[in-house]
Every structure is written in structure tokens, then in C-alpha cells.
Design a protein around this motif. Structure first.
Motif, PDB file in Angstrom:
ATOM      1  N   ALA A  44      -4.488   7.461  -1.067  1.00 20.41           N
ATOM      2  CA  ALA A  44      -5.175   6.586  -0.111  1.00 20.41           C
ATOM      3  C   ALA A  44      -4.377   6.488   1.186  1.00 20.41           C
ATOM      4  CB  ALA A  44      -5.382   5.204  -0.729  1.00 20.41           C
ATOM      5  N   ALA A  45      -3.035   6.386   1.068  1.00 19.88           N
ATOM      6  CA  ALA A  45      -2.184   6.276   2.253  1.00 19.88           C
ATOM      7  C   ALA A  45      -2.278   7.548   3.075  1.00 19.88           C
ATOM      8  CB  ALA A  45      -0.739   6.009   1.837  1.00 19.88           C
ATOM      9  N   GLU A  46      -2.259   8.681   2.398  1.00 24.58           N
ATOM     10  CA  GLU A  46      -2.296   9.948   3.123  1.00 24.58           C
ATOM     11  C   GLU A  46      -3.673  10.210   3.714  1.00 24.58           C
ATOM     12  OE1 GLU A  46      -0.311  12.916   0.636  1.00 24.58           O
ATOM     13  OE2 GLU A  46       1.584  12.126   1.440  1.00 24.58           O
ATOM     14  N   ARG A  47      -4.630   9.471   3.265  1.00 24.68           N
ATOM     15  CA  ARG A  47      -5.971   9.568   3.844  1.00 24.68           C
ATOM     16  C   ARG A  47      -6.196   8.479   4.879  1.00 24.68           C
ATOM     17  NH1 ARG A  47      -9.169  13.142   1.088  1.00 24.68           N
ATOM     18  NH2 ARG A  47     -11.107  12.125   1.665  1.00 24.68           N
ATOM     19  N   GLY A  48      -5.120   7.815   5.260  1.00 28.53           N
ATOM     20  CA  GLY A  48      -5.190   6.946   6.435  1.00 28.53           C
ATOM     21  C   GLY A  48      -5.173   5.452   6.178  1.00 28.53           C
ATOM     22  N   ARG A  49      -5.008   5.031   4.920  1.00 30.94           N
ATOM     23  CA  ARG A  49      -5.063   3.589   4.695  1.00 30.94           C
ATOM     24  C   ARG A  49      -3.657   2.998   4.563  1.00 30.94           C
ATOM     25  NH1 ARG A  49      -9.703   1.546   0.952  1.00 30.94           N
ATOM     26  NH2 ARG A  49      -9.684  -0.077   2.545  1.00 30.94           N
ATOM     27  N   ILE A  81       5.055  10.197   3.787  1.00 38.50           N
ATOM     28  CA  ILE A  81       3.589  10.254   3.728  1.00 38.50           C
ATOM     29  C   ILE A  81       3.094  11.306   4.713  1.00 38.50           C
ATOM     30  CG2 ILE A  81       1.474   8.898   4.082  1.00 38.50           C
ATOM     31  CD1 ILE A  81       3.298   7.994   1.752  1.00 38.50           C
ATOM     32  N   GLU A  82       2.224  12.176   4.230  1.00 37.91           N
ATOM     33  CA  GLU A  82       1.688  13.232   5.098  1.00 37.91           C
ATOM     34  C   GLU A  82       0.180  13.098   5.165  1.00 37.91           C
ATOM     35  OE1 GLU A  82       2.885  16.702   3.054  1.00 37.91           O
ATOM     36  OE2 GLU A  82       5.032  16.343   3.384  1.00 37.91           O
ATOM     37  N   PRO A  83      -0.380  13.288   6.361  1.00 39.41           N
ATOM     38  CA  PRO A  83      -1.835  13.202   6.450  1.00 39.41           C
ATOM     39  C   PRO A  83      -2.483  14.345   5.667  1.00 39.41           C
ATOM     40  CG  PRO A  83      -0.914  13.988   8.513  1.00 39.41           C
ATOM     41  CD  PRO A  83       0.235  13.607   7.657  1.00 39.41           C
ATOM     42  N   VAL A  84      -3.617  14.052   5.104  1.00 37.28           N
ATOM     43  CA  VAL A  84      -4.332  15.056   4.324  1.00 37.28           C
ATOM     44  C   VAL A  84      -5.433  15.657   5.182  1.00 37.28           C
ATOM     45  CG1 VAL A  84      -5.889  15.380   2.379  1.00 37.28           C
ATOM     46  CG2 VAL A  84      -3.898  13.916   2.150  1.00 37.28           C
ATOM     47  N   ALA A  85      -5.486  16.951   5.249  1.00 33.42           N
ATOM     48  CA  ALA A  85      -6.555  17.594   6.001  1.00 33.42           C
ATOM     49  C   ALA A  85      -7.877  17.270   5.340  1.00 33.42           C
ATOM     50  CB  ALA A  85      -6.331  19.101   6.027  1.00 33.42           C
ATOM     51  N   GLY A  86      -8.880  17.015   6.164  1.00 35.40           N
ATOM     52  CA  GLY A  86     -10.216  16.778   5.612  1.00 35.40           C
ATOM     53  C   GLY A  86     -10.518  15.320   5.356  1.00 35.40           C
ATOM     54  N   ALA A  87      -9.486  14.474   5.435  1.00 33.65           N
ATOM     55  CA  ALA A  87      -9.747  13.056   5.254  1.00 33.65           C
ATOM     56  C   ALA A  87     -10.354  12.498   6.530  1.00 33.65           C
ATOM     57  CB  ALA A  87      -8.459  12.323   4.936  1.00 33.65           C
ATOM     58  N   GLU A 107       0.032   4.137   5.502  1.00 41.79           N
ATOM     59  CA  GLU A 107       1.359   3.756   5.028  1.00 41.79           C
ATOM     60  C   GLU A 107       1.271   3.464   3.550  1.00 41.79           C
ATOM     61  OE1 GLU A 107       3.054   0.407   7.044  1.00 41.79           O
ATOM     62  OE2 GLU A 107       2.592   1.272   9.008  1.00 41.79           O
ATOM     63  N   LEU A 108       2.360   3.805   2.854  1.00 36.70           N
ATOM     64  CA  LEU A 108       2.436   3.446   1.437  1.00 36.70           C
ATOM     65  C   LEU A 108       3.635   2.531   1.227  1.00 36.70           C
ATOM     66  CD1 LEU A 108       1.509   3.743  -1.513  1.00 36.70           C
ATOM     67  CD2 LEU A 108       2.991   5.739  -1.691  1.00 36.70           C
ATOM     68  N   HIS A 109       3.376   1.423   0.600  1.00 33.09           N
ATOM     69  CA  HIS A 109       4.451   0.512   0.210  1.00 33.09           C
ATOM     70  C   HIS A 109       4.358   0.323  -1.297  1.00 33.09           C
ATOM     71  CE1 HIS A 109       5.252  -0.988   4.420  1.00 33.09           C
ATOM     72  NE2 HIS A 109       4.116  -0.335   4.563  1.00 33.09           N
ATOM     73  N   ALA A 110       5.504   0.120  -1.915  1.00 34.03           N
ATOM     74  CA  ALA A 110       5.487  -0.058  -3.367  1.00 34.03           C
ATOM     75  C   ALA A 110       6.362  -1.239  -3.739  1.00 34.03           C
ATOM     76  CB  ALA A 110       5.987   1.197  -4.065  1.00 34.03           C
ATOM     77  N   MET A 111       5.985  -1.919  -4.779  1.00 36.24           N
ATOM     78  CA  MET A 111       6.799  -3.036  -5.256  1.00 36.24           C
ATOM     79  C   MET A 111       6.633  -3.181  -6.756  1.00 36.24           C
ATOM     80  SD  MET A 111       4.561  -6.332  -4.109  1.00 36.24           S
ATOM     81  CE  MET A 111       5.570  -7.418  -5.120  1.00 36.24           C
ATOM     82  N   MET A 112       7.623  -3.832  -7.345  1.00 35.31           N
ATOM     83  CA  MET A 112       7.522  -4.107  -8.767  1.00 35.31           C
ATOM     84  C   MET A 112       7.527  -5.606  -8.975  1.00 35.31           C
ATOM     85  SD  MET A 112       9.947  -2.924 -11.842  1.00 35.31           S
ATOM     86  CE  MET A 112      10.782  -4.326 -12.517  1.00 35.31           C
ATOM     87  N   LEU A 113       6.629  -6.053  -9.814  1.00 38.96           N
ATOM     88  CA  LEU A 113       6.528  -7.483 -10.080  1.00 38.96           C
ATOM     89  C   LEU A 113       7.803  -8.009 -10.717  1.00 38.96           C
ATOM     90  CD1 LEU A 113       4.523  -9.953 -10.217  1.00 38.96           C
ATOM     91  CD2 LEU A 113       4.259  -9.323 -12.613  1.00 38.96           C
ATOM     92  N   ASP A 114       8.383  -9.008 -10.093  1.00 39.46           N
ATOM     93  CA  ASP A 114       9.493  -9.726 -10.707  1.00 39.46           C
ATOM     94  C   ASP A 114       8.923 -11.086 -11.095  1.00 39.46           C
ATOM     95  OD1 ASP A 114      11.612 -11.466 -11.185  1.00 39.46           O
ATOM     96  OD2 ASP A 114      12.941 -10.448  -9.775  1.00 39.46           O
ATOM     97  N   MET A 115       8.689 -11.233 -12.404  1.00 43.34           N
ATOM     98  CA  MET A 115       8.009 -12.438 -12.874  1.00 43.34           C
ATOM     99  C   MET A 115       8.712 -13.711 -12.462  1.00 43.34           C
ATOM    100  SD  MET A 115       6.872 -12.060 -16.741  1.00 43.34           S
ATOM    101  CE  MET A 115       8.411 -11.329 -17.184  1.00 43.34           C
ATOM    102  N   TRP A 169      -2.787  -5.693   4.180  1.00 45.44           N
ATOM    103  CA  TRP A 169      -3.058  -4.436   3.473  1.00 45.44           C
ATOM    104  C   TRP A 169      -4.527  -4.065   3.501  1.00 45.44           C
ATOM    105  CZ3 TRP A 169       1.673  -2.901   2.823  1.00 45.44           C
ATOM    106  CH2 TRP A 169       2.676  -3.868   2.633  1.00 45.44           C
ATOM    107  N   ASP A 170      -4.783  -2.770   3.769  1.00 45.55           N
ATOM    108  CA  ASP A 170      -6.145  -2.249   3.650  1.00 45.55           C
ATOM    109  C   ASP A 170      -6.542  -2.178   2.190  1.00 45.55           C
ATOM    110  OD1 ASP A 170      -6.218  -1.726   6.299  1.00 45.55           O
ATOM    111  OD2 ASP A 170      -5.843   0.435   6.116  1.00 45.55           O
ATOM    112  N   LEU A 171      -5.535  -1.806   1.386  1.00 48.17           N
ATOM    113  CA  LEU A 171      -5.835  -1.528  -0.014  1.00 48.17           C
ATOM    114  C   LEU A 171      -4.646  -1.930  -0.877  1.00 48.17           C
ATOM    115  CD1 LEU A 171      -7.761  -0.107  -2.078  1.00 48.17           C
ATOM    116  CD2 LEU A 171      -6.463   1.974  -1.675  1.00 48.17           C
ATOM    117  N   ILE A 172      -4.935  -2.642  -1.949  1.00 48.29           N
ATOM    118  CA  ILE A 172      -3.902  -3.015  -2.920  1.00 48.29           C
ATOM    119  C   ILE A 172      -4.229  -2.311  -4.232  1.00 48.29           C
ATOM    120  CG2 ILE A 172      -2.783  -4.926  -4.117  1.00 48.29           C
ATOM    121  CD1 ILE A 172      -4.041  -6.760  -1.880  1.00 48.29           C
TER     122      ILE A 172
END
Lengths: 468, 322
Positions: A44-49, A81-87, A107-115, A169-172
Motif C-alpha cells: 500500500a505504501a509503495e502504491r502511494g499511501r 519504500i519504492e514506488p510501484v509502476a502501474g499504481a 510512507e510505511l511506518h511500523a510499530m509493535m503493541l506494547d500492552m 494515516w491513510d491506512l492502518i
């Protein structure tokens, strides 16, 4: 009876749709749920989100595959992160500026839940400093927040609510906890909420409060007895800890309940898509079917099934049975060879008669293939040719046995899938071909993303074909 | 041989299957084993092809050689009411507690109480003796929570004993810990020869050891037999393979012939196979370094049914696990 194949899940359409704001990956343990979540996020990130992936308990290698040594409770940006052709780019302006072939990478961001951290943050945000300290230092709270049944599920939903509210965020993309049962992550918020709102809490806090009305007097006596019993059972200090904790949290309870309800509604809302992740194995698909039914019962929007680790073969038209029979032919030839000297086998490929004989055993041979092979080795009637023929025979027999194993596996997978499709023909499926090893880097995740989207892309092309 | 055998493993490694096979394997002549389930999934009933198990010990199988296997699906809520009954003879008061949500509280919300009840019930079965003073079960096998949670699950009694500093719960928790940390108990981890399950096994064992819980063995499940020599011989020419396939009756070996067309896809499968075997060897080496007994169980290609379960049990016996 043959079943209609399940409809293909168009993963790219799902990820590209600006209306899609949350993707929840759920499924049994050990089916590649977390990896799927990460691969979807990357794609999703490489497709622009602008994407954040919330994982629950990733393997260290998975975090490392995203270039992050250890994930924590704060979203960390993933590099590379690299853009994907065709997106397709997200908005018209960009389309004009850049042209359709070069979308802006997202952009891609990542996290891990710390309860514990998440729970602490809620306390700190909703209580004045003094009260917050009292709660955080309470032994009952410390044990509660460090994680027992339900807390992880609840905190995952809480964190999802927070991320959504931030609006950054566009997408979670959310990975769900490896629950004891499929129900837990949907049930836990409500369960914790109803507990915190429940009668029992009030009993614990102040038995006197409940008995305001005359009719409640009897109940009140019962309740005093009950707290007395609990005191005996758990020990007085523990009960006092619980009471202190409950009293300190009192003002926050309404908030918990409200947020749990809000998150639950968020999950039902358009913009959320559930993906059930499974592998083509009996137990995993049984669990998947259960998820599908459960999501429907809770009116949660199911986008489809991601089927990981699906096997195929480039030589699928050669059945397991024929491959095994052919391997036996080769073994027999070798045994004959060993018993009767080298002559028999060496002459086999050279003699037109003999070459024709095994071909007749096959069921669907092209007649033009029964001629002898002009491979050109006929003249090397030396020991070297002997041993190379022998080695080739052994290798070919091995290759055929390996192929038979593969075909049997494919048939088994097909049977389990047919069973699922028969029960839930409406569920769209995205297949991911099995990889020989694990994912170690972004390239590996990207590869999985490509595999995830391949089926849907093909189906979309077919649709275009029929329309035009 | 430990009397209480706890079987854990990453999700998808087949720990329920291995636990059931182990219970069968341990039930040698004249012996009785109890197979305990704690996650409410009814996995045992599915394996043994019986109806859902109630909260009650019932015989589900006779092992080869005549031993008996009993099964019990522990339900935390009923176990709690059991305890209340045992300690306080709370009949109606128990029901009232339930009405108030106290039982819900105790079994799903309160820290660890659920796990205390589950381990407590299993340990009670381990210690139980009949009138003649003999153990009710020779072995108790638990299909336990997955590797990621096992240490916490087994250790929760320590934590509860710390929280509830006096009272019967405290005493009960300590009694359970005495069983769990003694040589009477062995915790086995089931894994596959794949990276993530092996990594989890290595981490899980470190956690168990740090918590002073007795680690038993590593059980490698679904091990595939080798069908090809690995590495695949490189000195065999493509054309010779095509000819061999042709000899075997699979069509022509000439360019474009059916047998010739099979060569590439078959060699591709072989190279995937090689990659997998190399990876499996690395995983096996990593497991060997743990310094624990490692037992390998073959992959049953047709999946696990009752017959397969008995086959695994026989294999466990042959390998001296029981």
C-alpha cells in the motif's frame, strides 16, 4: 462434483481505494498473519499511501526485515519504500504533475503493541497526576496491565482507536493477537467494558453505596458476605489492592466503555476491511471458516480470505500416479541392469524397438515421440556413458518421486479448499504461493505483496476483457 | 520419566496432535494417562473423533498394549466453582457469585486466576491418589498454551502467590508451583524445521530456563523424508535426464517432446527442494545446540487421523520417549 472456483480477491483495488482506512488481518496462529500484514502495508505504501502497520508480536526477523531492529509502541518509519509502476496516484493533481506511470511513493511506518505502555498512557491521559501515580503503582494494576487474558486484545483495539483518531494515516493495517480462540479480540473490549461497568465492581468498591434503596437491603447483606468470602479466598491485602485500584480508576471507567464501543463501531464501519488469513490446511481453514461466520454475525465487513503457502507445479499435467509409475520403471530398469550386466540399459535408448516400448506404457503419448532419441550420445559406448545414464536414471526417478509428492500435496490442498469454498462460496480469495524459506528483507515482503495482488490483477484484466 | 508432561509449541506446529500421541505412547500395559486440554478448543475431541468433551475425566482411547487414555477439557469457570465448593461448600453462594459477574471476573479478567485454575486442576490430577494410595494416573499430559505464553502460564502461580499473600489461593498457588518446578514435571516444545518456529522454540526454552521450569525435550513434528539426494547432483546433463524420463515412458526426449518439457519444471522443483533441505539442516543444527533431547516425528502425508495418531504414538515409543 466440481465447484465453481472462489472469486479472486483484488488486493490492489482494496489497498488503493482511499475509502479503505483500516485493514484487519485475523486468523489462526502460524499461518503467516503478521507477515501478510507487513506485506500489505508495504505494498500500500509503495502504491502511494501513508501507512502504519500495527503488529502484536512480530518475530524478530520480521521487524528486521523492515530494517527495524526492534519495534516499539511508537510508529517507526521504514526506509527503502519504492514506488510501484502501474499504481495510480492518489489524487488528480499529482496525476497531472507526475503522469500516471510515476506515482508518489507513500510512507510505511511500523510499530509493535506494547500492552503495558498503552495501558499506562491511557491512565496518564485520563487521570490527574496524583491519581495516575496511585494507579500505576498499584500491584493489581501492574499485574493487570502486564497482560492476562483479554488485555492484549483490548489494548490492540484501544491502540487502533488512537491511531485512527490521530488522523495521520491513510491506512492502518492491524495484525490481531494470537488469541486462545477466534472470538477473543472481538469480545475482549466488551468483556472488559462490561466488567468495569458491572455490578461486581460496585460491590468491590463500596458495598454501602448499592444499598441505597430499601429493596436492595437484602442484596447488600449478601454482597458484604460476598466480599468477605472473596477476602478469605484471595487474602485481604489482594482484595484491598483491587479496591484501591478500582476506586482510583473509577473516573476512567466510563471512558473505557465508551472507547471500547467506539472501536467496535469503527470496525463495523465502511472503510474497515477484514482479511481472514489461512493456509490450505484443515485446521487453519476450519478456523478461517469460523472467523468468516463470526465476522458476519457481528456485521464486520469481510474483504476476503488470504490463503498463504499454496503449492503449485510447473508440470501439473503429469499426475502423481504416472510420475510414481515412471519412477518405478526407471528403478526396475536399473535392477535389471545390475542383475544382467550393463548391456540392457545401455542399449535401451539406442534401439528404436526398445525406445518405443516404454512409450506405449504411457497413456497420452504423442505418436511422433516414439522415435528414438537423437541426443547424440549413442557413440560414447564407454563406461562413462554408462554411469552417466545410470546417474540420470537415478536423478530422474528422484525427480519423479519429488513431483508425485508435490502433486499429492496440491491435491490435498485442493480438497481442503473445496470444503471451505463449498461452505463460503461468496468469500473472495487471494492466493500466495509457498516460498521455500522465510522472509528476511523488504524485497521478500515486496515479493509476497506481488503474489498477493497477482490473482486479483488477473481477475480484473479478465473483467476488462469481457467488458471491451 | 516425569509424571506431568506439558506440551507446548508455536501455533500450527501440531502440539495438540503430539500431546495426544504422547498420552497414547505413555499408556503402556496397565497404565493410565490423562490428556488435559486447557484452551477450550475441543481439539482432543476432534482428534479422537468423539463428541465434545465435558468438564469430566472420561476414557477416550485404549492404547496399543492395553493402557488407557482419559481426557479432560478443563473449563476455568467450572473449575472455579469446584474450588469454591471444595474450600467453602458454597452451593448457592457460588451461583450468586456467578450472577454478580464475579466468576466472569475471576476467570477472564482477574490477573492469572484463570491460569491458576487451569494449572491447579491439572496438578490436582497429577497428585491424586486412589484409596490404596496409588496414583490415579501414571502420567498427565497437558496440551498447553503456545510457546509465546507458556512460561507466563506456568509461572502465574508465583505471581498470584505474590499478589494474594495469604489465604487458600496463596497456599494453592504455592502447592502448584512446587509440582511445576519439580522433576515430576517436564515441559516439551513442539516445532517444525522452519525458521520462525525454531526461533520461538529457542526463545521459549531460554524463558523456561530463566523461570527455573523443567524443560523436557524438543519434538520436531512433520519431518519430511528425503526423496532426493541433496545437494542434487550437478554433473547430470539435461539431455540425459530427458532421455531417462523418456525411457520411463513419459514421452519424447527431443527438444519439444513431452519428456523434455518436463525437465525444467522438475529441476525447478528439485532446486526448491534443495533450498528447503538446506534450510532444514540449519534449523536442525540450531536445535541441536540447545543441548536437549530432540525427537523427530515424520510427516504423515495424508494428515492426522486416528490411525496416524497411533502411528505417531508407536514412533514415540520406539524412540524411547515414553
Amino acid at each position: 462434483m466440481t465447484l465453481d472456483p472462489a472469486p479472486a480477491l483484488d488486493v490492489d483495488a482494496l489497498l488503493d481505494d482511499p475509502e479503505t482506512r483500516i485493514v484487519v488481518c485475523c486468523g489462526a496462529g502460524g499461518v503467516g498473519k503478521t507477515t501478510t500484514a507487513a506485506a500489505l502495508g508495504l505494498r500500500a505504501a509503495e502504491r502511494g499511501r501513508r501507512v502504519v502497520v500495527l503488529t502484536i508480536d512480530p518475530a524478530r526477523r520480521l521487524a528486521q526485515s523492515m530494517g527495524i531492529d526492534s519495534l516499539d509502541n511508537t510508529p517507526r518509519r521504514v526506509k527503502g519504500i519504492e514506488p510501484v509502476a502501474g499504481a495510480e496516484p492518489q489524487n488528480g493533481e499529482e496525476r497531472e504533475e507526475r503522469g500516471a506511470a510515476e506515482p508518489a511513493p507513500g510512507e510505511l511506518h511500523a510499530m509493535m503493541l506494547d500492552m503495558k505502555r498503552t495501558f499506562d498512557e491511557i491512565v496518564e491521559a485520563h487521570a490527574d497526576p496524583e491519581r495516575a501515580r496511585a494507579i500505576l503503582e498499584n500491584p493489581f494494576y501492574q499485574s493487570l496491565s502486564a497482560g492476562f487474558a483479554g488485555t492484549q486484545e483490548y489494548m490492540a483495539m484501544e491502540k487502533l482507536g488512537q491511531l485512527r483518531a490521530e488522523g495521520d494515516w491513510d491506512l492502518i493495517v492491524v495484525d490481531t493477537p494470537p488469541s486462545r480462540s477466534a472470538l477473543d479480540f472481538l469480545d475482549a473490549p466488551g468483556r472488559l467494558g462490561s466488567f468495569l461497568d458491572g455490578k461486581f465492581i460496585r460491590v468491590l468498591m463500596a458495598p454501602a453505596k448499592v444499598g441505597g434503596r430499601a429493596g436492595m437491603k437484602f442484596l447488600n447483606v449478601g454482597m458484604s458476605m460476598m466480599t468477605g468470602t472473596l477476602g478469605k479466598l484471595l487474602g485481604g491485602q489482594f482484595l484491598r489492592d483491587v479496591q484501591t485500584f478500582v476506586a482510583a480508576m473509577d473516573t476512567m471507567f466510563g471512558g473505557f466503555r465508551t472507547r471500547a464501543d467506539a472501536t467496535y463501531r469503527l470496525l463495523q464501519a465502511p472503510g474497515t476491511a477484514f482479511l481472514v488469513v489461512a493456509a490450505p490446511e484443515r485446521d487453519a481453514l476450519r478456523e478461517a471458516a469460523y472467523f468468516v461466520e463470526r465476522l458476519a454475525a457481528d456485521r464486520m465487513p469481510l474483504a476476503g480470505l488470504v490463503l498463504n503457502r499454496v503449492h503449485d507445479s510447473g508440470a501439473a499435467r503429469l499426475s502423481a500416479e504416472r510420475a510414481l509409475a515412471a519412477a518405478e520403471n526407471l528403478d526396475e530398469a536399473r535392477i535389471v541392469d545390475q542383475e544382467g550386466g550393463k548391456k540392457a540399459l545401455r542399449t535401451t535408448p539406442e534401439s528404436p524397438d526398445r525406445a518405443a516400448a516404454p512409450a506405449e506404457r504411457g497413456s497420452e503419448n504423442d505418436p511422433r515421440e516414439s522415435d528414438s532419441d537423437p541426443g547424440g550420445s549413442e557413440d560414447d559406448s564407454t563406461a562413462a556413458a554408462d554411469s552417466s545414464t545410470d546417474a540420470a536414471g537415478r536423478l530422474a526417478a528422484g525427480l519423479l518421486r519429488l513431483h508425485a509428492e508435490r502433486m499429492q500435496l496440491i491435491a490435498r490442498e485442493q480438497r481442503t479448499r473445496d470444503r471451505f469454498t463449498a461452505l463460503h462460496p461468496e468469500v473472495a480469495v487471494a492466493e500466495v504461493a509457498a516460498l521455500p524459506g522465510d522472509v528476511h528483507d523488504l524485497a521478500g515482503l515486496r515479493d509476497i505483496g506481488t503474489r498477493l495482488a497477482a490473482d486479483g490483477a488477473r481477475a480484473a484484466d479478465d473483467d476488462d476483457g469481457t467488458r471491451s | 520419566m516425569s509424571r506431568f508432561q506439558v506440551v507446548s509449541g508455536k501455533g500450527g506446529t501440531g502440539k495438540t496432535t503430539v500431546a495426544a500421541a504422547l498420552a497414547l505412547a505413555l499408556a503402556t500395559e496397565g497404565k493410565r494417562t490423562l490428556l488435559v486440554e486447557v484452551e477450550g478448543r475441543q481439539g482432543i475431541a476432534q482428534l479422537f473423533e468423539t463428541e465434545a468433551l465435558p468438564y469430566e475425566e472420561r476414557k477416550i482411547a485404549v492404547a496399543p498394549g492395553g493402557g488407557e487414555v482419559f481426557a479432560l477439557a478443563i473449563d476455568a469457570e467450572l473449575a472455579l466453582l469446584d474450588y469454591l465448593q471444595m474450600f467453602y461448600r458454597l452451593g448457592s453462594a457460588g451461583r450468586a457469585l456467578k450472577k454478580l459477574g464475579a466468576v466472569d471476573f475471576a476467570t477472564t479478567i482477574a490477573p492469572g486466576v484463570r491460569d491458576v485454575l487451569l494449572t491447579g486442576k491439572a496438578c490436582e490430577a497429577v497428585r491424586r491418589k486412589d484409596k490404596r494410595g496409588r496414583f490415579a494416573y501414571d502420567h498427565v499430559v497437558m496440551d498447553a498454551p503456545p510457546t509465546g505464553r507458556i512460561t507466563r502460564f506456568l509461572n502465574v502461580n508465583d505471581e498470584v502467590a505474590g499478589l494474594a499473600k495469604i489465604g487458600p489461593i496463596h497456599n494453592q498457588a504455592q502447592a502448584v508451583m512446587r509440582v511445576l518446578k519439580s522433576p515430576q514435571t517436564a515441559v516439551h516444545l513442539v516445532t517444525l524445521l522452519e525458521e520462525m518456529p525454531v526461533q520461538e522454540t529457542v526463545d521459549g526454552i531460554a524463558e523456561l530456563r530463566a523461570a527455573a521450569l523443567p524443560v523436557g525435550r524438543v519434538l520436531v513434528n512433520m519431518v519430511r523424508a528425503e526423496v532426493l539426494p541433496s545437494p542434487v547432483p550437478q554433473d547430470v546433463r539435461r539431455t540425459d535426464v530427458a532421455k531417462a524420463l523418456s525411457r520411463a515412458g513419459l514421452g519424447g526426449a527431443r527438444r519439444g517432446g513431452l519428456a523434455e518439457q518436463l525437465v525444467d519444471p522438475l529441476l525447478e522443483q528439485a532446486s526448491q527442494y534443495e533450498e528447503r533441505v538446506a534450510l532444514e539442516r540449519r534449523q536442525r543444527a540450531e536445535l541441536t545446540e540447545l543441548g536437549l533431547p530432540v525427537t523427530e516425528l515424520e510427516l504423515l502425508p495424508e494428515g492426522i487421523d486416528l490411525a496416524g495418531l497411533y502411528r505417531l504414538a508407536a514412533e514415540l515409543r520406539t524412540q524411547g520417549v515414553s
